[in-house]
Design an enzyme around this catalytic site. Sequence first.
Site, PDB file in Angstrom:
ATOM      1  N   ARG A   1      68.590 -60.984 -65.273  1.00 35.65           N
ATOM      2  CA  ARG A   1      68.608 -59.598 -65.765  1.00 35.65           C
ATOM      3  C   ARG A   1      67.283 -59.277 -66.446  1.00 35.65           C
ATOM      4  O   ARG A   1      67.067 -59.598 -67.611  1.00 35.65           O
ATOM      5  CB  ARG A   1      69.769 -59.419 -66.743  1.00 35.65           C
ATOM      6  CG  ARG A   1      69.839 -58.047 -67.348  1.00 35.65           C
ATOM      7  CD  ARG A   1      70.177 -56.971 -66.354  1.00 35.65           C
ATOM      8  NE  ARG A   1      71.538 -57.104 -65.865  1.00 35.65           N
ATOM      9  CZ  ARG A   1      72.013 -56.403 -64.822  1.00 35.65           C
ATOM     10  NH1 ARG A   1      71.246 -55.534 -64.177  1.00 35.65           N
ATOM     11  NH2 ARG A   1      73.249 -56.579 -64.418  1.00 35.65           N
TER      12      ARG A   1
ATOM     13  N   ARG B   1      67.428 -62.224 -54.100  1.00 42.66           N
ATOM     14  CA  ARG B   1      67.243 -62.557 -55.519  1.00 42.66           C
ATOM     15  C   ARG B   1      68.107 -63.738 -55.958  1.00 42.66           C
ATOM     16  O   ARG B   1      68.004 -64.173 -57.102  1.00 42.66           O
ATOM     17  CB  ARG B   1      67.510 -61.331 -56.400  1.00 42.66           C
ATOM     18  CG  ARG B   1      68.920 -60.774 -56.349  1.00 42.66           C
ATOM     19  CD  ARG B   1      69.068 -59.545 -57.244  1.00 42.66           C
ATOM     20  NE  ARG B   1      70.420 -59.006 -57.225  1.00 42.66           N
ATOM     21  CZ  ARG B   1      70.873 -58.101 -58.089  1.00 42.66           C
ATOM     22  NH1 ARG B   1      70.069 -57.621 -59.023  1.00 42.66           N
ATOM     23  NH2 ARG B   1      72.096 -57.648 -58.014  1.00 42.66           N
TER      24      ARG B   1
ATOM     25  N   HIS C   1      62.570 -54.350 -58.029  1.00 42.81           N
ATOM     26  CA  HIS C   1      63.446 -53.738 -59.041  1.00 42.81           C
ATOM     27  C   HIS C   1      62.877 -54.017 -60.432  1.00 42.81           C
ATOM     28  O   HIS C   1      63.480 -54.721 -61.253  1.00 42.81           O
ATOM     29  CB  HIS C   1      64.837 -54.361 -58.888  1.00 42.81           C
ATOM     30  CG  HIS C   1      65.933 -53.715 -59.664  1.00 42.81           C
ATOM     31  ND1 HIS C   1      65.851 -53.450 -61.021  1.00 42.81           N
ATOM     32  CD2 HIS C   1      67.171 -53.297 -59.281  1.00 42.81           C
ATOM     33  CE1 HIS C   1      66.991 -52.899 -61.427  1.00 42.81           C
ATOM     34  NE2 HIS C   1      67.807 -52.800 -60.391  1.00 42.81           N
TER      35      HIS C   1
ATOM     36  N   ASP D   1      70.180 -42.858 -63.157  1.00 42.66           N
ATOM     37  CA  ASP D   1      70.168 -43.754 -61.987  1.00 42.66           C
ATOM     38  C   ASP D   1      69.898 -42.887 -60.761  1.00 42.66           C
ATOM     39  O   ASP D   1      70.814 -42.331 -60.173  1.00 42.66           O
ATOM     40  CB  ASP D   1      71.528 -44.468 -61.884  1.00 42.66           C
ATOM     41  CG  ASP D   1      71.533 -45.556 -60.812  1.00 42.66           C
ATOM     42  OD1 ASP D   1      70.504 -45.720 -60.115  1.00 42.66           O
ATOM     43  OD2 ASP D   1      72.568 -46.243 -60.673  1.00 42.66           O
TER      44      ASP D   1
ATOM     45  N   GLU E   1      61.422 -48.575 -59.887  1.00 41.85           N
ATOM     46  CA  GLU E   1      61.507 -49.492 -58.748  1.00 41.85           C
ATOM     47  C   GLU E   1      60.873 -48.877 -57.496  1.00 41.85           C
ATOM     48  O   GLU E   1      61.116 -47.707 -57.202  1.00 41.85           O
ATOM     49  CB  GLU E   1      62.984 -49.781 -58.434  1.00 41.85           C
ATOM     50  CG  GLU E   1      63.788 -50.212 -59.635  1.00 41.85           C
ATOM     51  CD  GLU E   1      65.298 -50.161 -59.388  1.00 41.85           C
ATOM     52  OE1 GLU E   1      65.724 -50.363 -58.234  1.00 41.85           O
ATOM     53  OE2 GLU E   1      66.043 -49.881 -60.340  1.00 41.85           O
TER      54      GLU E   1
END
Length: 292
Positions: free
Chosen positions: A65, A91, A163, A206, A265
């Site tokens: 994270r 990832r 990201h 978002d 991102e």
Amino acid sequence: MTDLELPEGLTLVDSPLPGIKVDTPKASGLVYFHGAHVAEWTPAGERPVLWLSESSVYEDGKAIRGGVPLIFPWFGGGASGGLKPQHGFARLQQWKLKNAKISPTGNVTIQLALGGAEVDPELSGNMPRDYNLEMHVTMGRTLILQLIVTAGDAPIRFEEGLHTYFAVGDIKQASVEGVEGAAYTDRVTDQGGTQDGAVRFTGETDRVYESRQFLARINDPAWGRTIQIEKVGSAQTVIWNPWIDKSKAMADFGDDEWTGMVCVEAVNTREQAIILGRRQRHLMSQTISIQH
Ligand code: BG6
């Protein structure tokens, strides 16, 4: 772990995950082999530029994270919404270290690779297994992130993203320039819109912006700096801050940490997914620097 001989300034680490620690006159940093994940980058004399959660989990099968998670080969749950793992498998995989060196001018280059055939078939979904991923990281006063995808003998189609989590002094005072006038899809409300002026943060944010714009800037008055982000090979920019409730709902994200971060991102998703013919390559990059 690797047969490469590392120059002074680069050290192998194995805890909490295997990776390379960077400590040079120009910058310090940390890159894990898990996910080819750039976790830290701090140019000398600056505050950390990448945000990393104190609640992050470092385990096989889990995403770190913060830092720079790689999104590949689908964004979120993919176009259908049902694909797992979220944001694809890149990832979560163990990448191979291909090269790690320091240039005569003191910039560090770390190159990692992942072949499609090495990916756990259970995670691969419908993705063909004949392709190659490379992550090239250059660390100095500037951070360069390059994700390179090379198709094998058959064409491939994929979504992708860098990201990147950025550290800010106070999200409520911060703003992001570079998507003015761009159309967006809001993933919180599921509505479309057009960005009016710089992006400011007053709640969960978002959004996927349709924007190839080369330059974005995070203005951070609380820390008296601007983070400059140049991108190449990306048709969309995602801007994300989870705000209060979503932060509390995420186990690997501190309840109050949302005040100190924002994701900007570089992505290619949905209609902008990349299609490569046999042996074709695609490069997507972010180049990050600090201004005062
Ligand atoms: C962003 C998405 O890219 O990533 C958000 O737009 C998502 O919807 C965020 O919540 C974090 O995703 P994850 O899988 O790392 O928790």
